[in-house]
Write a protein that holds these residues in place. Structure first.
Motif, PDB file in Angstrom:
ATOM      1  N   SER A   1      58.773   9.176  82.988  1.00 21.62           N
ATOM      2  CA  SER A   1      59.098   8.576  83.963  1.00 21.62           C
ATOM      3  C   SER A   1      60.808   8.751  83.317  1.00 21.62           C
ATOM      4  CB  SER A   1      59.490   6.955  83.550  1.00 21.62           C
ATOM      5  OG  SER A   1      59.799   6.563  82.145  1.00 21.62           O
ATOM      6  N   ASP A   2      61.905   8.120  84.719  1.00 15.48           N
ATOM      7  CA  ASP A   2      63.291   9.410  84.065  1.00 15.48           C
ATOM      8  C   ASP A   2      64.077   8.132  84.586  1.00 15.48           C
ATOM      9  OD1 ASP A   2      65.957  10.785  84.273  1.00 15.48           O
ATOM     10  OD2 ASP A   2      64.254  12.367  85.297  1.00 15.48           O
ATOM     11  N   PRO A   3      64.748   7.803  84.053  1.00 10.98           N
ATOM     12  CA  PRO A   3      65.585   5.843  84.096  1.00 10.98           C
ATOM     13  C   PRO A   3      66.932   6.935  84.788  1.00 10.98           C
ATOM     14  CG  PRO A   3      64.931   6.048  81.983  1.00 10.98           C
ATOM     15  CD  PRO A   3      64.282   7.768  82.844  1.00 10.98           C
ATOM     16  N   ASP A   4      67.729   8.130  84.966  1.00 14.48           N
ATOM     17  CA  ASP A   4      68.039   8.383  85.290  1.00 14.48           C
ATOM     18  C   ASP A   4      68.184   9.208  86.526  1.00 14.48           C
ATOM     19  OD1 ASP A   4      69.790   9.315  83.191  1.00 14.48           O
ATOM     20  OD2 ASP A   4      69.121  11.583  83.084  1.00 14.48           O
ATOM     21  N   LYS A   5      66.815   8.575  87.441  1.00 18.38           N
ATOM     22  CA  LYS A   5      66.381   8.745  88.725  1.00 18.38           C
ATOM     23  C   LYS A   5      65.914   7.504  89.594  1.00 18.38           C
ATOM     24  CE  LYS A   5      64.389  13.499  88.655  1.00 18.38           C
ATOM     25  NZ  LYS A   5      63.534  14.136  88.485  1.00 18.38           N
ATOM     26  N   VAL A   6      65.828   5.922  88.389  1.00 18.57           N
ATOM     27  CA  VAL A   6      65.742   4.739  88.641  1.00 18.57           C
ATOM     28  C   VAL A   6      66.402   4.185  89.986  1.00 18.57           C
ATOM     29  CG1 VAL A   6      67.606   3.114  87.212  1.00 18.57           C
ATOM     30  CG2 VAL A   6      65.643   2.989  88.040  1.00 18.57           C
ATOM     31  N   GLU A   7      67.232   4.792  90.587  1.00 24.64           N
ATOM     32  CA  GLU A   7      68.218   3.903  91.697  1.00 24.64           C
ATOM     33  C   GLU A   7      67.148   4.858  93.110  1.00 24.64           C
ATOM     34  OE1 GLU A   7      69.829   1.254  91.708  1.00 24.64           O
ATOM     35  OE2 GLU A   7      69.753   1.071  89.374  1.00 24.64           O
ATOM     36  N   VAL A   8      67.004   5.966  92.708  1.00 24.59           N
ATOM     37  CA  VAL A   8      66.339   6.840  93.648  1.00 24.59           C
ATOM     38  C   VAL A   8      64.947   6.023  93.967  1.00 24.59           C
ATOM     39  CG1 VAL A   8      65.250   9.328  94.398  1.00 24.59           C
ATOM     40  CG2 VAL A   8      68.304   9.012  93.488  1.00 24.59           C
TER      41      VAL A   8
END
Length: 356
Positions: free
Chosen positions: A181-188
């Motif tokens: 996963s990539d928490p930096d892309k969670v909103e996307v």
């Protein structure tokens, strides 16, 4: 798991005679070979190497009549009795779609295949067995008393390969991917997830964001994904049985996914195994291998599709359960209520991106 040890066919046959009580898979693990290498060792002695390409084999299976379809991973086995028909081939994915036997096949993993005849205490058993490049089983078809033996003979003769070696070279197993996963892309992720109109869009979304299924669940949060205690498997199945609702249970591996669509009637827990033992449908699950469970909500244009999904300690999916959808509705309120009533387990949000 270590790389399979080179062993001669003669050695394998001798050890097999001394350990006849072991199932093939257990014998292969014990002696550090693959199941395909074990089967290959008996080529010419009840075993025939056959064409493995589903486009060649599966259109012929309807000739066999009633059979049992078996698909498994390390922790879960599904068995369905029925007839193969309505095969639809494809370069990347194929399917068999009947009322009893519902399969999704991924042809690149159908590398080696055998027709197997064995004498046992209950007579002769016959099966078609398909393996991936590492020698692990992706799908098996077992004949039953009502199967057409003349059709079996024709199919084996027609599909037999010129090369019938009793040794088999296999590739190293692909290690489990784990959560990614990539928490930096969670909103996307959340925004795109909420806009989905079909469940099949989910894996494409994960791929686009360089995540996978479990990694996305771990960071998405409610109402999209809710972590559940691992001991909810049996209560979930008991509720499905008691309310007499129909579900879809998906069990698979890299090469094949097999699906049960219908009710759950007979549950029987034996040791670490939870079993469904219904007419024409068996499922065997190692409860002690369930390490992570999620309730997942995927929006579709036909209503929300709610699933119960279990993973092992390596992050590999063991099985999924959905409410059985109809032609015009992906939502099953009774099933949704069963999942909603299951307790939550606080999910830990990763502090930094996870990699495989």
């Amino acid at each position: 798991m270590t790389t399979p040890t080179p062993v001669s066919a003669e050695q394998i046959r001798a050890e097999r005679a001394d350990h006849a009580q072991l199932r093939d898979r257990d014998f292969a693990d014990k002696f550090n070979i693959t199941e395909a290498q074990l089967v290959a060792a008996f080529s010419g002695a009840g075993v025939t190497r056959i064409e493995a390409n589903p486009d060649v084999v599966f259109p012929r299976l309807e000739e066999l009549g009633e059979v049992m379809a078996l698909t498994r991973n390390d922790s879960c086995v599904i068995e369905k009795v029925g007839r193969y028909s309505h095969y639809q081939g494809g370069v990347h994915a194929s399917l068999v779609l009947t009322e009893e036997i519902d399969l999704r096949l991924f042809p690149r993993h159908f590398v080696t295949a055998f027709a197997v005849e064995r004498e046992g205490k209950n007579g002769t058993t016959r099966s078609l067995q398909f393996f991936d490049a590492a020698g692990d089983a992706v799908h098996k078809i077992h004949l039953r008393e009502a199967s057409d033996l003349a059709a079996w003979d024709r199919i084996v003769a027609d599909l037999a390969l010129p090369e019938q070696s009793d040794t088999l070279e296999v590739a190293p197993r692909t290690p489990p991917e784990g959560a990614k996963s990539d928490p930096d892309k969670v909103e996307v992720l959340r925004a795109e997830w909420a806009k989905m109109t079909d469940t099949h869009q989910f894996l494409r979304l994960c791929s686009k964001l360089k995540m996978n299924r479990l990694g996305a669940y771990r960071i998405a949060g409610e109402p999209l994904a809710r972590k559940l205690p691992t001991d909810t498997v049996t209560p979930m199945l008991e509720a499905v049985r008691e309310q007499e609702i129909e579900v879809m249970i998906f069990v698979g591996n890299r090469g094949c996914i097999e699906i049960h669509g219908g009710p759950v009637r007979n549950l029987r827990e034996m040791g670490p195994w939870q079993n469904i033992l219904d007419p024409g449908f068996d499922l065997h699950l190692r409860l002690d291998h369930v390490a992570e469970v999620w309730a997942v909500n995927k929006p579709t244009k036909r209503g929300d599709a709610v699933s119960y999904e279990a993973f092992d300690a390596n992050g590999t999916i063991l099985f999924q359960v959905f409410g059985r959808r109809t032609d015009d509705n992906d939502s099953r309120p009774a099933w949704d209520a069963i999942v909603a009533a299951l307790p939550s387990l606080q999910a830990e949000t990763p502090a930094e991106p996870e990699t495989a």
